[in-house]
Design an enzyme around this catalytic site. Structure first.
Site, PDB file in Angstrom:
ATOM      1  N   ARG B  50       0.846  -1.193   0.000  1.00  0.00           N
ATOM      2  CA  ARG B  50       0.000   0.000   0.000  1.00  0.00           C
ATOM      3  C   ARG B  50       0.880   1.242   0.000  1.00  0.00           C
ATOM      4  NH1 ARG B  50      -3.521  -2.083   4.867  1.00  0.00           N
ATOM      5  NH2 ARG B  50      -1.559  -3.195   5.099  1.00  0.00           N
ATOM      6  N   ASP B  52       2.281   4.992  -0.339  1.00  0.00           N
ATOM      7  CA  ASP B  52       1.736   6.296   0.055  1.00  0.00           C
ATOM      8  C   ASP B  52       1.599   7.241  -1.131  1.00  0.00           C
ATOM      9  OD1 ASP B  52       1.415   5.916   2.770  1.00  0.00           O
ATOM     10  OD2 ASP B  52       3.507   6.423   3.209  1.00  0.00           O
ATOM     11  N   TYR B 111      12.230  -2.450  -2.574  1.00  0.00           N
ATOM     12  CA  TYR B 111      12.074  -1.009  -2.764  1.00  0.00           C
ATOM     13  C   TYR B 111      13.414  -0.380  -3.164  1.00  0.00           C
ATOM     14  CZ  TYR B 111       7.403  -0.820  -0.668  1.00  0.00           C
ATOM     15  OH  TYR B 111       6.071  -0.968  -0.403  1.00  0.00           O
ATOM     16  N   ARG B 198      11.015   4.968   4.081  1.00  0.00           N
ATOM     17  CA  ARG B 198      11.265   6.416   4.112  1.00  0.00           C
ATOM     18  C   ARG B 198      11.894   6.840   5.428  1.00  0.00           C
ATOM     19  NH1 ARG B 198       5.665   8.881   2.954  1.00  0.00           N
ATOM     20  NH2 ARG B 198       6.802  10.757   3.556  1.00  0.00           N
TER      21      ARG B 198
END
Lengths: 246, 246
Positions: B50, B52, B111, B198
């Site tokens: 999910r 952002d 990622y 992040r």
């Protein structure tokens, strides 16, 4: 009078190209206006490569003179400040001898052409690469590219508007490689004719789809006739990546 | 009922993220509407991650069921057609067993975080990378990253809004490398907490500038306290690159 060499990156999507034009903002105009806004001097800058509308640069080079002496770091920061919000950035600035010319002192120019070869539309790469949906045979393209390497009359691969005195150029490198969906064409030469890289990439793409063979490309080169080359690849896949000096 | 797995690329700049939101268009909403436009079926799709608002994907994966049988290639082309002009592309579509879940069958998520480390503003990478002007020591960042690899309580690096039952995660890979101005952080794990990548990148950037040491990062991890992590790196540098299954 101090002379400066600047290294420039730009996103060509919303620019009419390097040179000043009547139909919209050019890189040259933006930078000359930023110089004026910074120090009030109305100068003409000279670029290493006159990129077309839509073409990007990761390492364009330009030179200009100022009447008053300023530190290169100050010039760079001031230009970046005044260039906002144009998609143009000064990556480096150095003081150079008056004899140095971004255009005439260049010993090699390097271009990259990015193709995304897949069925699906582009997202993050919209305007930053050419989407080719038909499957391209990269080995065939890379093999055919060898036909163009070396000293040739590139009349078949120049724009009608090309202002160069001679169509003879020495292409030092032309390679085609694939990484996943992305195909990269790397081209290097002392100098290129107008539209030469886009014209070569367009013709190579015909080899990639099988419409052309290496021999067709050879015949197109030998014909010295613009009508014999394939259509130009679109500008937005092209990047002036680096200019060498000395 | 046939089940489909789609692989998705998107440019997160103008999207509110993966999940449906009231404040704007999400990837999920766009794709569900494209499915409805294509075949009139009102389905809910399930994504592997999910992401952002502002976060991009090069290889997000989602699954959904249809009542009528259609060829995967037809589904892919139809969705790409109906998704236009949203910056979302379906790269691949395959039929899968009903037991297969994009979310629960995933065995690893990968990622990439892109930092451009230079003084000059961004041009072609605006919205596609994080510009950090202070010089970052990549060796120090890569060394400190090892502190976070392995099975840990990542409470310090999760969002307040994180809905995961447990803050324990096993980080399989976290590397930091530089190529010119670009710094890439690669992170892999079975799953991540909300904002974990992040948050880790934000803390690593503090190590890069010298404000933090490897020990500071260790202390932040050990504290199990969100206040002890550095600020989150911005969403637009983050890409969900791939999801592995089986």
């Amino acid at each position: 009078m101090p002379c400066y060499r600047i290294t420039i990156e730009y996103d060509g999507r919303d620019l009419v190209g390097w040179q000043r034009q009547k139909n919209g903002p050019s890189v040259q105009q933006h930078i000359e206006e930023a110089i004026f806004d910074f120090c009030g001097e109305d100068v003409r800058i000279q670029g290493a490569g006159r990129t077309d509308a839509g073409v990007h640069a990761l390492g364009q080079v330009a030179t200009f003179e100022l009447t008053s002496d300023r530190k290169p770091q100050v010039v760079m920061n001031a230009l970046n400040y005044h260039l906002k919000p144009a998609p143009i950035a000064i990556l480096d600035c150095a003081e150079v001898e008056a004899e140095f010319s971004a255009r005439f002192s260049a010993t090699k120019r390097h271009y990259l052409y990015r193709i995304i070869n897949r069925r699906a539309p582009l997202t993050v790469d919209v305007g930053l690469a050419w989407l080719v949906k038909r499957e391209l045979n990269v080995d065939a393209m890379n093999d055919a590219a060898k036909v163009l390497v070396g000293r040739h009359d590139f009349t078949s691969f120049r724009a009608a508007a090309c202002q160069a005195n001679s169509p003879i150029r020495t292409l030092e490198k032309l390679t085609v490689s694939r990484d996943g969906d992305e195909i990269q064409v790397h081209a290097s030469a002392i100098s290129f004719l107008h539209n030469q890289v886009r014209s070569m990439v367009g013709s190579l793409s015909l080899v990639g789809t099988g419409q052309w063979t290496r021999d067709t490309l050879q015949e197109a080169l030998d014909a010295k006739d613009r009508q014999r080359a394939g259509p130009n690849a679109p500008p937005y896949g092209l990047y002036l990546t680096r200019v060498d000096y000395g």
